[in-house]
Design a protein around this motif. Structure first.
Motif, PDB file in Angstrom:
ATOM      1  N   LEU A 277      -3.860   5.439 -24.729  1.00  0.00           N
ATOM      2  CA  LEU A 277      -3.116   6.012 -23.609  1.00  0.00           C
ATOM      3  C   LEU A 277      -3.884   5.856 -22.303  1.00  0.00           C
ATOM      4  N   LEU A 278      -5.196   6.013 -22.369  1.00  0.00           N
ATOM      5  CA  LEU A 278      -6.031   5.830 -21.173  1.00  0.00           C
ATOM      6  C   LEU A 278      -5.964   4.385 -20.690  1.00  0.00           C
ATOM      7  N   ASP A 279      -6.119   3.441 -21.611  1.00  0.00           N
ATOM      8  CA  ASP A 279      -6.067   2.023 -21.223  1.00  0.00           C
ATOM      9  C   ASP A 279      -4.688   1.664 -20.674  1.00  0.00           C
ATOM     10  N   ALA A 280      -3.630   2.197 -21.312  1.00  0.00           N
ATOM     11  CA  ALA A 280      -2.278   1.891 -20.843  1.00  0.00           C
ATOM     12  C   ALA A 280      -2.025   2.469 -19.453  1.00  0.00           C
ATOM     13  N   SER A 281      -2.523   3.682 -19.205  1.00  0.00           N
ATOM     14  CA  SER A 281      -2.348   4.292 -17.887  1.00  0.00           C
ATOM     15  C   SER A 281      -3.061   3.478 -16.815  1.00  0.00           C
ATOM     16  N   LEU A 282      -4.270   3.039 -17.118  1.00  0.00           N
ATOM     17  CA  LEU A 282      -4.997   2.197 -16.164  1.00  0.00           C
ATOM     18  C   LEU A 282      -4.264   0.883 -15.939  1.00  0.00           C
ATOM     19  N   GLY A 283      -3.665   0.328 -17.025  1.00  0.00           N
ATOM     20  CA  GLY A 283      -2.898  -0.903 -16.874  1.00  0.00           C
ATOM     21  C   GLY A 283      -1.680  -0.721 -15.985  1.00  0.00           C
ATOM     22  N   LEU A 284      -0.983   0.413 -16.152  1.00  0.00           N
ATOM     23  CA  LEU A 284       0.188   0.673 -15.309  1.00  0.00           C
ATOM     24  C   LEU A 284      -0.205   0.873 -13.847  1.00  0.00           C
ATOM     25  N   ILE A 285      -1.328   1.530 -13.629  1.00  0.00           N
ATOM     26  CA  ILE A 285      -1.809   1.697 -12.255  1.00  0.00           C
ATOM     27  C   ILE A 285      -2.101   0.329 -11.630  1.00  0.00           C
ATOM     28  N   ASN A 286      -2.714  -0.564 -12.403  1.00  0.00           N
ATOM     29  CA  ASN A 286      -2.991  -1.914 -11.894  1.00  0.00           C
ATOM     30  C   ASN A 286      -1.695  -2.666 -11.602  1.00  0.00           C
ATOM     31  N   VAL A 287      -0.692  -2.485 -12.485  1.00  0.00           N
ATOM     32  CA  VAL A 287       0.594  -3.151 -12.253  1.00  0.00           C
ATOM     33  C   VAL A 287       1.229  -2.662 -10.953  1.00  0.00           C
ATOM     34  N   GLU A 288       1.199  -1.339 -10.731  1.00  0.00           N
ATOM     35  CA  GLU A 288       1.770  -0.798  -9.495  1.00  0.00           C
ATOM     36  C   GLU A 288       1.014  -1.309  -8.274  1.00  0.00           C
ATOM     37  N   GLN A 289      -0.296  -1.348  -8.370  1.00  0.00           N
ATOM     38  CA  GLN A 289      -1.076  -1.851  -7.240  1.00  0.00           C
ATOM     39  C   GLN A 289      -0.800  -3.329  -6.991  1.00  0.00           C
ATOM     40  N   ASN A 290      -0.661  -4.098  -8.066  1.00  0.00           N
ATOM     41  CA  ASN A 290      -0.353  -5.525  -7.907  1.00  0.00           C
ATOM     42  C   ASN A 290       1.028  -5.727  -7.288  1.00  0.00           C
ATOM     43  N   ALA A 291       1.987  -4.861  -7.661  1.00  0.00           N
ATOM     44  CA  ALA A 291       3.327  -4.968  -7.078  1.00  0.00           C
ATOM     45  C   ALA A 291       3.289  -4.722  -5.574  1.00  0.00           C
ATOM     46  N   ILE A 292       2.488  -3.738  -5.159  1.00  0.00           N
ATOM     47  CA  ILE A 292       2.370  -3.454  -3.727  1.00  0.00           C
ATOM     48  C   ILE A 292       1.727  -4.633  -2.999  1.00  0.00           C
ATOM     49  N   ILE A 293       0.679  -5.184  -3.597  1.00  0.00           N
ATOM     50  CA  ILE A 293       0.006  -6.331  -2.979  1.00  0.00           C
ATOM     51  C   ILE A 293       0.947  -7.524  -2.925  1.00  0.00           C
ATOM     52  N   LYS A 294       1.791  -7.706  -3.967  1.00  0.00           N
ATOM     53  CA  LYS A 294       2.733  -8.824  -3.993  1.00  0.00           C
ATOM     54  C   LYS A 294       3.752  -8.705  -2.849  1.00  0.00           C
ATOM     55  N   ILE A 295       4.187  -7.472  -2.587  1.00  0.00           N
ATOM     56  CA  ILE A 295       5.152  -7.270  -1.499  1.00  0.00           C
ATOM     57  C   ILE A 295       4.547  -7.702  -0.158  1.00  0.00           C
ATOM     58  N   PHE A 296       3.304  -7.287   0.076  1.00  0.00           N
ATOM     59  CA  PHE A 296       2.651  -7.676   1.327  1.00  0.00           C
ATOM     60  C   PHE A 296       2.420  -9.180   1.391  1.00  0.00           C
ATOM     61  N   SER A 297       2.096  -9.781   0.250  1.00  0.00           N
ATOM     62  CA  SER A 297       1.860 -11.227   0.229  1.00  0.00           C
ATOM     63  C   SER A 297       3.143 -11.987   0.548  1.00  0.00           C
ATOM     64  N   ILE A 298       4.256 -11.581  -0.068  1.00  0.00           N
ATOM     65  CA  ILE A 298       5.537 -12.249   0.177  1.00  0.00           C
ATOM     66  C   ILE A 298       5.982 -12.048   1.617  1.00  0.00           C
ATOM     67  N   ALA A 299       5.781 -10.822   2.127  1.00  0.00           N
ATOM     68  CA  ALA A 299       6.170 -10.553   3.517  1.00  0.00           C
ATOM     69  C   ALA A 299       5.396 -11.450   4.484  1.00  0.00           C
ATOM     70  N   SER A 300       4.100 -11.631   4.194  1.00  0.00           N
ATOM     71  CA  SER A 300       3.306 -12.485   5.090  1.00  0.00           C
ATOM     72  C   SER A 300       3.757 -13.937   5.002  1.00  0.00           C
ATOM     73  N   VAL A 301       4.128 -14.404   3.780  1.00  0.00           N
ATOM     74  CA  VAL A 301       4.583 -15.790   3.637  1.00  0.00           C
ATOM     75  C   VAL A 301       5.946 -15.996   4.306  1.00  0.00           C
ATOM     76  N   VAL A 302       6.841 -15.004   4.182  1.00  0.00           N
ATOM     77  CA  VAL A 302       8.170 -15.117   4.804  1.00  0.00           C
ATOM     78  C   VAL A 302       8.055 -15.145   6.327  1.00  0.00           C
ATOM     79  N   LEU A 303       7.147 -14.367   6.866  1.00  0.00           N
ATOM     80  CA  LEU A 303       7.010 -14.287   8.323  1.00  0.00           C
ATOM     81  C   LEU A 303       6.153 -15.413   8.918  1.00  0.00           C
ATOM     82  N   LEU A 304       5.513 -16.188   8.060  1.00  0.00           N
ATOM     83  CA  LEU A 304       4.647 -17.256   8.571  1.00  0.00           C
ATOM     84  C   LEU A 304       5.424 -18.366   9.288  1.00  0.00           C
ATOM     85  N   PRO A 305       6.539 -18.908   8.733  1.00  0.00           N
ATOM     86  CA  PRO A 305       7.285 -19.960   9.467  1.00  0.00           C
ATOM     87  C   PRO A 305       7.825 -19.489  10.813  1.00  0.00           C
ATOM     88  N   PRO A 306       8.467 -18.297  10.906  1.00  0.00           N
ATOM     89  CA  PRO A 306       8.898 -17.853  12.244  1.00  0.00           C
ATOM     90  C   PRO A 306       7.745 -17.733  13.231  1.00  0.00           C
TER      91      PRO A 306
END
Length: 325
Positions: free
Chosen positions: A249-278
């Motif tokens: 349960l501890l390992d799974a909770s840490l894994g879910l926290i990493n997934v949530e953090q990666n999702a947030i980072i992915k959003i910022f990464s995509i936003a930066s790529v979308v805004l780069l051509p304009p």
């Protein structure tokens, strides 16, 4: 505080302020709870044995926790207490068999003692001697330990449902929800770890008790100790299984926290790529060269805006098509 218990289960208060000349012959159990030095001296005089101090009970050497001296058997076990709180702990309890009596010395209030006192009147065959009382008390301690593990399992199951709930529930989670669950997991792990330490201590004590002549001479006590020893072994294996579940349960909770953090980072990464051509289009027409034909173009401004919008929309739909959003 010192309390004596008779063969019929009745309690008798023993006070150092008015020390008795001798103990009643029907007193088979003497329970010392946080005894003072004066109370220790009084009981040593009445029983003719040395009463271990708190420091003596804390000694971790096996030779200091399980031994025989002048026909008196001295044993020490670590029991779980405060199991219903956020900070469970272990307390060292001394057991002495001397002159057909059981003497217990403790500096905390494990719930097993309260349960045992409440059920003393229902002991089959009555409280004949200290060996019977010791066996029955150890049985109550084992039952209470099993109850602690059952409660831990229920809480861990509930925590697992909270962590691995459905997606709709996951979206409604407040910020730092999983981080708070990590603290709960740590609390459950501490409780199970303390319980495993207690079970190991009880296992050593029961192995020693089984060789005590007073127990060997009583068939019921001997068989009961053998049964309790098997129960302790089963509980130890169950505690190890629960500990493994908590680790998962501890390992799974840490894994879910990493997934949530990666999702947030992915959003910022995509936003930066979308805004780069304009940004690139805006940078080109923001240059201050003297000869730029588009600067004289009447429709240059709206076409530049359209180019920026199109250059942002195309990467967005491309990411959608790839399934990255």
């Amino acid at each position: 505080m010192i309390t004596g218990y008779c063969t019929n289960g009745d309690a008798v208060a023993l006070s150092a302020a008015e020390p008795p000349a001798s103990l009643r012959p029907d007193v088979v159990w003497i329970d010392l709870v946080e005894p003072t030095k004066t109370e220790d001296l009084m009981m040593e005089k009445l029983l003719g044995i040395s009463i271990p101090t708190r420091d003596d009970l804390k000694d971790i050497e096996p030779s200091s926790r399980l031994y025989t001296e002048n026909d008196a058997v001295f044993m020490t076990a670590s029991l779980v207490y405060r199991s219903d709180t956020e900070i469970p702990g272990l307390t060292d309890v001394g057991f002495i068999l001397s002159g057909g009596r059981l003497v217990t010395i403790r500096y905390a209030e494990p719930r097993a003692f309260g349960l045992f006192k409440a059920g003393m009147h229902r002991i089959p065959g009555g409280c004949r001697n200290g060996a019977v009382l010791l066996a029955r008390l150890l049985e109550t301690i084992a039952d209470r330990t099993a109850e602690i593990l059952e409660q831990a399992v229920d809480k861990i199951d509930g925590l697992s449902i909270e962590v691995f709930g459905d997606k709709a529930a996951a979206r409604r989670r407040p910020p730092h929800f999983l981080e708070a669950r990590l603290r709960d997991v740590a609390g459950h792990y501490r409780l199970v770890a303390k319980t495993r330490d207690s079970l190991a201590s009880l296992s050593r004590l029961l192995t020693f008790v089984y060789t005590v002549p007073a127990v060997q001479g009583d068939k019921d006590s001997r068989e009961l100790c053998r049964s309790i020893s098997r129960d302790i072994q089963s509980l130890s294996e169950h505690a190890a299984f629960i500990s493994g579940n908590i680790t998962f349960l501890l390992d799974a909770s840490l894994g879910l926290i990493n997934v949530e953090q990666n999702a947030i980072i992915k959003i910022f990464s995509i936003a930066s790529v979308v805004l780069l051509p304009p940004t690139l289009v805006a940078s080109i027409y923001g240059m201050n060269f003297r000869v730029m034909p588009e600067l004289e173009w009447q429709l240059g401004y709206p076409w530049a805006l359209a180019a920026m919008v199109i250059s942002a929309v195309i990467p967005f739909f491309f990411f959608r098509w790839k399934g990255w959003l």
